[in-house]
Design an enzyme around this catalytic site. Structure first.
Site, PDB file in Angstrom:
ATOM      1  N   GLY A 140     -13.541   9.208 -35.474  1.00 24.73           N
ATOM      2  CA  GLY A 140     -14.176  10.254 -36.273  1.00 24.73           C
ATOM      3  C   GLY A 140     -14.920   9.783 -37.502  1.00 24.73           C
ATOM      4  NE  ARG A 164     -17.758  17.517 -15.885  1.00 26.64           N
ATOM      5  CZ  ARG A 164     -17.486  16.429 -16.606  1.00 26.64           C
ATOM      6  NH1 ARG A 164     -17.524  16.491 -17.912  1.00 26.64           N
ATOM      7  NH2 ARG A 164     -17.193  15.294 -16.011  1.00 26.64           N
ATOM      8  NE  ARG A 188     -13.949  16.180 -20.663  1.00 28.12           N
ATOM      9  CZ  ARG A 188     -13.484  16.193 -19.413  1.00 28.12           C
ATOM     10  NH1 ARG A 188     -12.918  15.116 -18.909  1.00 28.12           N
ATOM     11  NH2 ARG A 188     -13.595  17.277 -18.674  1.00 28.12           N
ATOM     12  CG  ASN A 203     -24.292  11.744 -28.002  1.00 27.25           C
ATOM     13  OD1 ASN A 203     -23.149  11.738 -28.504  1.00 27.25           O
ATOM     14  ND2 ASN A 203     -24.669  10.816 -27.142  1.00 27.25           N
ATOM     15  CG  HIS A 218     -25.751   5.685 -26.994  1.00 29.03           C
ATOM     16  ND1 HIS A 218     -24.630   5.802 -26.183  1.00 29.03           N
ATOM     17  CD2 HIS A 218     -26.369   4.537 -26.631  1.00 29.03           C
ATOM     18  CE1 HIS A 218     -24.590   4.768 -25.363  1.00 29.03           C
ATOM     19  NE2 HIS A 218     -25.624   3.994 -25.611  1.00 29.03           N
ATOM     20  CG  ASP A 246     -25.694   8.157 -23.676  1.00 30.37           C
ATOM     21  OD1 ASP A 246     -25.177   9.044 -24.369  1.00 30.37           O
ATOM     22  OD2 ASP A 246     -25.041   7.218 -23.172  1.00 30.37           O
TER      23      ASP A 246
HETATM   24  C1  GRF Z   1     -19.799   5.598 -32.269  1.00 34.58           C
HETATM   25  O1  GRF Z   1     -20.145   4.265 -32.117  1.00 34.58           O
HETATM   26  C2  GRF Z   1     -20.808   6.488 -31.584  1.00 34.58           C
HETATM   27  O2  GRF Z   1     -22.099   5.971 -31.619  1.00 34.58           O
HETATM   28  C3  GRF Z   1     -20.308   6.526 -30.160  1.00 34.58           C
HETATM   29  O3  GRF Z   1     -18.905   6.543 -30.279  1.00 34.58           O
HETATM   30  C4  GRF Z   1     -18.520   5.945 -31.519  1.00 34.58           C
HETATM   31  C5  GRF Z   1     -17.699   6.959 -32.246  1.00 34.58           C
HETATM   32  O4  GRF Z   1     -17.181   6.443 -33.449  1.00 34.58           O
HETATM   33  N1  GRF Z   1     -20.848   7.648 -29.442  1.00 34.58           N
HETATM   34  P1  GRF Z   1     -16.492   7.414 -34.498  1.00 34.58           P
HETATM   35  O5  GRF Z   1     -15.361   8.144 -33.735  1.00 34.58           O
HETATM   36  O6  GRF Z   1     -17.528   8.375 -34.982  1.00 34.58           O
HETATM   37  O7  GRF Z   1     -15.948   6.537 -35.564  1.00 34.58           O
END
Ligand code: GRF
Length: 214
Positions: free
Chosen positions: A25, A78, A104, A120, A122, A158
């Site tokens: 988080g 789901r 998910r 999102n 990534h 993604d």
């Molecule tokens: C991050 O690297 C994000 O880019 C990816 O999952 C990780 C989550 O990290 N989707 P956090 O839980 O926000 O610390």
């Protein structure tokens, strides 16, 4: 891809945002801090986790933000799990959904319910290295630059229109862990920046592109 127009503009009302997460988080915390500092015209009204004991969920609860644990493991499929998540979002009158390490995939129906209102983050420069084990993929490929991408979510993996990207050099002696750590620092800037722009500026989706001031 149809176009969509953003709700951005001045002065912006505070949008009701939910964060969905599965783990640590740290991106949730970066968003929360930016909201608390008044940098983003939003209120985080709900944090949802599908994983019991997720540190991000505990951080939100400590901060006094409403939280919901909605585990997927106990659900038959789901659709049933997503129905519970959607009901929680409806109940909290959520307008925007930020995925922050939410492990998910969302169904096309879920994505359609919040069309161009789901973000999102990534940890690569998409479209390179979608999916999992991203930093290992980047190092194995031998790229010299990696980074992070904040994108609007479509029904693919993604694959939605890009809002913000930040680049990070790959160093000679990088391991997946050291690269992840440096990229994470940029993630914590990129995610608040993306949400802030989408909420404060006019924008629309044109093909694959998010066009601001359009
Ligand atoms: C991050 O690297 C994000 O880019 C990816 O999952 C990780 C989550 O990290 N989707 P956090 O839980 O926000 O610390």
């Amino acid at each position: 891809m149809a176009s969509a127009t953003g709700t951005g503009g001045e002065p912006a009302a505070r949008s009701r945002v939910a964060v969905l997460l599965s783990g640590r988080g740290s991106n949730y915390r970066a968003l929360q801090e930016a909201v608390d500092r008044g940098r983003i015209p939003a209120e985080i009204v709900l944090v949802v986790s599908n994983v019991p004991g997720a540190a991000g969920l505990e951080a939100a609860a400590t901060a006094g933000v409403p939280t919901r644990l909605i585990p997927h493991r106990s659900e038959p499929d789901r659709r049933t799990h997503e129905a519970k998540v959607l009901a929680a979002l409806d109940q909290a009158r959520v307008e925007w959904v930020c995925l922050a390490g939410y492990m998910r995939l969302l169904s096309a129906e879920f994505v359609e319910r919040y069309r161009w209102r789901i973000l999102n983050i990534h940890p690569s420069l998409l479209p390179s290295f979608p999916g999992l084990d991203v930093h290992r993929q980047a190092l194995d490929y031998g790229v010299q630059v990696s980074g992070c991408t904040v994108h609007l979510v479509d029904a693919g993996l993604d694959s939605g229109p890009i809002v913000v990207q930040r680049a990070v050099p790959v160093l000679e002696d990088d391991t997946p862990e050291s690269l992840a750590e440096r990229i994470l620092v940029e993630e914590h800037h990129a995610y608040p920046e993306a949400l802030r722009r989408l909420l404060r500026e006019p924008w629309r989706v044109e093909g694959r592109r998010v066009r601001f001031h359009a």
